[in-house]
Structure formats: C-alpha cells, structure tokens
Design a protein around this motif. Sequence first.
Motif, short mmCIF file in Angstrom:
data_model
loop_
_atom_site.label_atom_id
_atom_site.label_comp_id
_atom_site.label_asym_id
_atom_site.label_seq_id
_atom_site.Cartn_x
_atom_site.Cartn_y
_atom_site.Cartn_z
N PRO A 1 16.37 -10.25 -17.71
CA PRO A 1 15.33 -11.29 -17.71
C PRO A 1 14.10 -10.90 -18.54
O PRO A 1 13.44 -11.78 -19.11
CB PRO A 1 14.99 -11.46 -16.23
N VAL A 2 13.81 -9.62 -18.61
CA VAL A 2 12.68 -9.15 -19.42
C VAL A 2 12.96 -9.37 -20.89
O VAL A 2 12.10 -9.85 -21.65
CB VAL A 2 12.39 -7.66 -19.13
N VAL A 3 14.17 -9.04 -21.32
CA VAL A 3 14.55 -9.26 -22.71
C VAL A 3 14.50 -10.74 -23.06
O VAL A 3 13.99 -11.12 -24.13
CB VAL A 3 15.96 -8.68 -22.97
N GLU A 4 14.99 -11.58 -22.17
CA GLU A 4 14.97 -13.03 -22.42
C GLU A 4 13.55 -13.55 -22.52
O GLU A 4 13.23 -14.41 -23.35
CB GLU A 4 15.74 -13.75 -21.31
N GLU A 5 12.67 -13.00 -21.70
CA GLU A 5 11.26 -13.42 -21.73
C GLU A 5 10.61 -13.02 -23.04
O GLU A 5 9.90 -13.81 -23.67
CB GLU A 5 10.52 -12.81 -20.54
N VAL A 6 10.85 -11.79 -23.47
CA VAL A 6 10.27 -11.31 -24.73
C VAL A 6 10.84 -12.08 -25.91
O VAL A 6 10.12 -12.43 -26.86
CB VAL A 6 10.51 -9.79 -24.89
N ALA A 7 12.14 -12.37 -25.87
CA ALA A 7 12.78 -13.09 -26.97
C ALA A 7 12.17 -14.47 -27.18
O ALA A 7 12.20 -15.02 -28.29
CB ALA A 7 14.28 -13.20 -26.72
N ALA A 8 11.61 -15.03 -26.12
CA ALA A 8 11.02 -16.38 -26.21
C ALA A 8 9.58 -16.36 -26.72
O ALA A 8 8.98 -17.41 -26.92
CB ALA A 8 11.07 -17.04 -24.84
N THR A 9 9.03 -15.16 -26.95
CA THR A 9 7.65 -15.05 -27.44
C THR A 9 7.63 -14.94 -28.96
O THR A 9 8.68 -14.92 -29.62
CB THR A 9 6.96 -13.82 -26.84
N ILE B 1 20.86 -1.39 -14.33
CA ILE B 1 19.70 -1.44 -15.22
C ILE B 1 19.71 -2.72 -16.05
O ILE B 1 18.66 -3.34 -16.27
CB ILE B 1 19.66 -0.19 -16.12
N VAL B 2 20.88 -3.14 -16.52
CA VAL B 2 20.97 -4.38 -17.30
C VAL B 2 20.53 -5.56 -16.45
O VAL B 2 19.85 -6.48 -16.94
CB VAL B 2 22.40 -4.58 -17.85
N ALA B 3 20.87 -5.57 -15.16
CA ALA B 3 20.45 -6.66 -14.28
C ALA B 3 18.93 -6.74 -14.21
O ALA B 3 18.34 -7.84 -14.14
CB ALA B 3 21.03 -6.46 -12.89
N GLU B 4 18.25 -5.59 -14.24
CA GLU B 4 16.79 -5.55 -14.23
C GLU B 4 16.21 -5.91 -15.59
O GLU B 4 15.19 -6.60 -15.69
CB GLU B 4 16.31 -4.16 -13.82
#
Length: 433
Positions: A105-113, A99-102
């Motif tokens: 990248p989503v967390v990293e994308e949100v963190a950049a917003t 689940i962390v592998a999935e």
Amino acid sequence: MTAIEWIHSFDRFDGRGGIKPGLERMQAMLERLGRPHEQLKFLHVAGTNGKGSTCSYLANILQHVGYQVGLYTSPYLTQFHDRMSVGGVNITDQELDQIVAELRPVVEEVAATEVGCPTEFEVLSVLSILHYARQEVDFVVWETGLGGRLDSTNVVTPLLSLITNVGLDHQAILGDTLEQIAAEKAGIIKPGVPVLTTAHGVALEVIKRTAAQNGSRCLTFGDDFASERSRFGWEGQTFDWRGFEGELSQLQIKMLGEHQTVNASLAVAACQALQELGYPIDEASVRAGLASTAWAGRFEVVAQDPLTVLDGAHNPEGAQALGAALRELLPQRKVVLIVGVMADKAIPEVLAPLVPLSAAVVVTRANMPRSAQVDQVAKMVKSLDSELPVLTAQSVAEAFRLAAQQAEELGCPLVCTGSLYMISEARALFFPN
C-alpha cells in the motif's frame, strides 16, 4: 500474484529504460514507513568491480565476531532470496510475504504522487531495509546497485563508505570518462563519514577531493593500507596486510586471483576503521572470516573433469583480472572460453584480455533481452584472432555441450565468463535447485 511476482512487476533497469535516477521515491517510501533506515548501521560499498566479494569478506568477518549482519547484494546468482540475508541465512518466502503485505500500500500511495512509480530495485531496497530492521541486525553491509550518487541505496548515512576500483562501465548512465564515473561512485561519501578505497589514478583523485569537500577521512590502498601475497595456488592464497593501526601476517583466503587479496585487504581495513569507531573486532575473527569466505561466480571452480571455472568478468577491468588469474594459475596453457555479454558493454575491451588465452571460443547469451547477439560477438572475437575456432550457441546449456567437446578434443580447461546473468544460468547447470 506472489511476493516475487509483485516485485518483478515494476520497471527494471535494462540498460536503456526502466531506470529513474534520483532518491525521491526512496525517500517518500521510507518517510511513510517511519524512516526505518535510521535504526540501522550501514557499511556502504560502491565501485566497478569487487563490490560483492568485498561485501562478503566484510560480512563474514563481522559474523565470526558474533555480530548479526544483514547483507544486501545484486544481482543474485542462485536464487532471488540470495540478495537479502541475515547471518548468512537468506530471507524466506514467509518473510517476503509479510513485508510485501506491509509495503504494497505504501508503494501504491507513492506511485500516485508526483514522484511516480518506484523501480524494482527501489522496492527491493526498501523491502530489505524493513527486513533488516525487523531482524534488529547490528550492521548492514549495503552494496550499491549502479553508481552511487543517485543509486537507490544512497538514502542512508553509513558508519563507513567503501569504494572498490573504478573502471569504464555503465557509461550510458554514469558518464564517458573515469572522472565522471568516479564522481558518481564518490557520491556515497557523506559529511564526516570515513571513506576507504582501493581506487587509483584519476578516480582516486576524484574520491580524495570529494572526501575533503565533505570533511571525511580518506584511507587509500597503497598508502594507508596494503596487501602483499606470499603464496597462491588453486587451493587459495596467503597475504600479509599492513594498515593504519598495525599489521597482520599470513592471512588466508580461498578465493582466487590477486585482485581478491585487494578486496580482502579493503574489508580488513574497514574492520580496523570500525574498531576505531568503538566496535570490537578480534584478530581471530578476521582470520576465520577471510578464510571461510566464498562468493559464487567469482573465479569459481565448479567441476574438475574438465576443470571448469565460472567468472562474472562483465567489463574490461574484470576481464583483465580474470586474464591475470588464468596466466598465474594455468601458465603456458590455453582454455576453451565460453563468453556471453550484455549488448551495452564495451565488448571488444572485455574480449581483448581473454582471446589470446583461448584455444577455442563458444559465444552464447543469457536468456534476457539485454544480451548481445551471438553472431555479433563472434565477429568481434574473429576480429581479434582470425585463426581462432569460434562456435556459437543460442543457449548457455548448448554452449556447455559444445565447449565440453572442444575441451576434450583439445585437452583444455573450460572457462565461462561474461554477464552475471549468464553465469547464473551456468551455475544452475552444475547446482540445480
């Protein structure tokens, strides 16, 4: 970096910083993941004390019926994986890794917003939703982390909302008055979703008003459902339950203290409400689920010589419930008390119900920065009883060594209470991994 190390790398709520009220980051992550929470049926539980026990009763009953149940609670007392289970089985390292592998990248994308980086609890909440969706559970028993209105868990629309008692806790974040704190807890109430509560007084009035504003049926302890004990002792308790659709007599639980019959009563009421929504729950499963429920660190007997009890009474209401249980189960006897609390708690109010029941006190602290300094807490104990022997220990293990000596000399049981983080360290002494 392991999956757990990655999760722990995010800001944590520490009582001062690290908390970011609001649901924007949760919503952003879930949107990118395809809104998996909308596939699940949640039973959302908030409150000051009793959330974990109520969740455990409810999940256990539903599992006895044969439903597949996800249980989300915090903090953990034995190991990290405890907070996410399905059918009583904790999430595995392999499942976490997948689940962390999935999710990463989503967390990293949100963190950049513009919404910013999620907190640890937000990451955990989304991770658990993914786990329960993959497991295709029938229900998720979903405990809030802190408050309700702006808590990370409040992105769901549940089948039912449950609110246990409401007391003064986390005032720096939730508000200085019971009305303010109750309003935060009542923030989990959704339009048209029934709410069940064991709150009382001004807190109950706030919950009723919020329910009315949302067009939600509000079922309250004392009016719509109630419990009456017929027996209690160290082996457990028996109580009769009456509700809005009938009565159940001689229900048995093994968890101790009258407050646990109230928590169990709320779980039974939730089951009755679920039946009204079309989810079959038979009486035999209610009885078996209640009778087999145990919850670590809640008036938990971990040794007999000396008799040793662990209880995470970390706020004034919890300490009052612990004091009442000790007076019932150990009448005319005093205890050696081990206590360790967080610095942001109402420490004198936590100590007040317990110091009169103590023959000696050992003050200690959990191994974390939020812990109150032992010398300061010791002074507070002395201010309540200047004649009481008070010892200090900088570790939980040292505290138990000192307390065991006191218990042997005084012929007293030993009770360890305070922060759940401290209780977790104490349990590890008796149940090493």
